[in-house]
Design an enzyme around this catalytic site. Structure first.
Site, PDB file in Angstrom:
ATOM      1  N   ASP A 162       0.888  -1.227  -0.016  1.00  0.00           N
ATOM      2  CA  ASP A 162      -0.100  -0.127   0.105  1.00  0.00           C
ATOM      3  C   ASP A 162       0.812   1.218  -0.039  1.00  0.00           C
ATOM      4  O   ASP A 162       1.587   1.660   0.949  1.00  0.00           O
ATOM      5  CB  ASP A 162      -0.945  -0.106   1.215  1.00  0.00           C
ATOM      6  N   HIS A 163       0.863   1.984  -1.209  1.00  0.00           N
ATOM      7  CA  HIS A 163       1.738   3.176  -1.295  1.00  0.00           C
ATOM      8  C   HIS A 163       1.626   4.218  -0.401  1.00  0.00           C
ATOM      9  O   HIS A 163       2.222   5.249  -0.268  1.00  0.00           O
ATOM     10  CB  HIS A 163       1.905   3.468  -2.893  1.00  0.00           C
TER      11      HIS A 163
END
Ligand code: CAO
Length: 301
Positions: free
Chosen positions: A271-272
């Site tokens: 999850d950036h």
């Protein structure tokens, strides 16, 4: 750089929006100073649903049967149940996938040499069990991978102190992701047995629903089937997933000469919003170390 939008609302509305999977940053508040009300959240979600319906209608502008013979089939209950969860994960989490090749030659030599000291029979422990142990070490070193987002608008995450690894199990009913609890406290043999028992329970639909909740991170292994690299979807509310493909012998330049080595392809989706690319690359380096020629020391075997 765009300015970060300030969000004015109550904790109750934040919770309500979170439960519906609505991003407060995308909602225009109708109250004084742009404060977002529960009604605003409802309107936003309704609009999203209408748009989704429109897209579905657009997709069905023609009948497939206009072009030849077709047959309608039902997908399994497990697949139907998983669909909204997959859509939510895929459409709300900004995914990035980092690929890496890990030299597991020494680990494979050790694994293939495992025999029962009394019977002399080969002990079957798949690479996945070693990967689970190695992953826990990475989670200890990079605790953000063992977290879940509480409220991104105020930058709050919950960090887990436990190490429950989700394993994607392929069954004829569809994919299930039970958790193997406290992997840090278990040895290879007991993990192998538990993995086997839990997979069997899934395949016989004998698994309790609560076994699907409360994970640290998931491993999706296609190693027993094939392929090199894929892009696994994060199992929300987790923030990362490790995809494992089939290890193959390759000619590699190793210690000054070309030699055949066993190479494991891995794909880490993260999850950036809370994990940066550099951190993901370091995480994969650590995993390579834990499964590399020093694996016995690292995994304390
Ligand atoms: N490289 C090479 N060989 C591998 C391997 C790898 N990465 N992983 C497993 N193998 C080998 C095993 O050693 C075993 O070999 P033998 O038959 O010679 O003993 C064989 O492949 C089969 O292993 P397995 O798949 O039965 O066991 P596992 O522990 O690796 O996996 C489980 C267990 C439950 C994860 C698996 O059965 C399964 O369901 N996999 C599919 C998961 C899936 O569909 N993921 C995609 C989800 S979409 O994101």
């Amino acid at each position: 750089m765009s300015e970060i939008k300030k969000i004015f609302t109550t904790p109750k509305v934040r919770k309500f929006a979170r439960e519906l999977g609505a991003n407060l940053e995308s909602i225009e508040g109708s109250e004084r100073k742009g404060r977002i009300s529960e009604e605003d959240v409802k309107k936003f979600v309704n609009l999203q649903l209408k748009n989704e319906k429109k897209i579905n209608l657009e997709r069905n502008e023609f009948e497939h049967s206009d072009f030849g013979e077709v047959e309608f089939k039902e997908i399994s209950r497990v697949k139907k149940m998983a669909a909204p969860h997959l859509i939510k994960s895929w459409s709300t989490i900004p995914h990035v996938t980092h690929h890496e090749e890990i030299d597991i030659t020494e680990l494979e030599n050790f694994r293939n040499s495992l025999t029962d000291q009394y019977t002399g029979e080969k002990i079957k422990i798949t690479p996945l069990v070693f990967i689970m142990k190695a992953l826990v070490l990475c989670l200890k070193k990079f605790p953000f991978f063992n977290s879940s987002i509480e409220d991104i608008t105020i930058g709050k995450v919950v960090q887990k102190k436990y190490f429950h690894i989700g394993i994607a199990v392929d069954t004829k009913h569809g994919l299930m992701v039970p958790k193997i609890r406290n992997v840090n406290e278990k040895n290879l043999k007991s993990l192998a047995k538990e993995l086997n028992d839990v997979s069997e329970k899934c395949r016989k639909l004998k698994i309790d629903k609560k076994e699907f909740y409360g994970g640290s991170m998931t491993i999706s292994s296609l190693g027993g089937i094939g392929g090199s690299f894929f892009t696994p979807i994060i199992n929300s509310p987790e923030v990362a997933i490790l995809g494992v493909s089939r290890a193959k012998k390759k000619q590699i330049f190793h210690k000054g000469k070309f030699s055949p080595r066993i190479i494991l392809p891995i794909s880490l989706s993260y999850d950036h919003r809370i994990i940066d690319g550099a951190e993901a690359a370091r995480f994969c380096n650590e995993l390579s170390e834990n499964l590399g020629d020093n694996f016995a020391y690292k995994l304390s075997i």
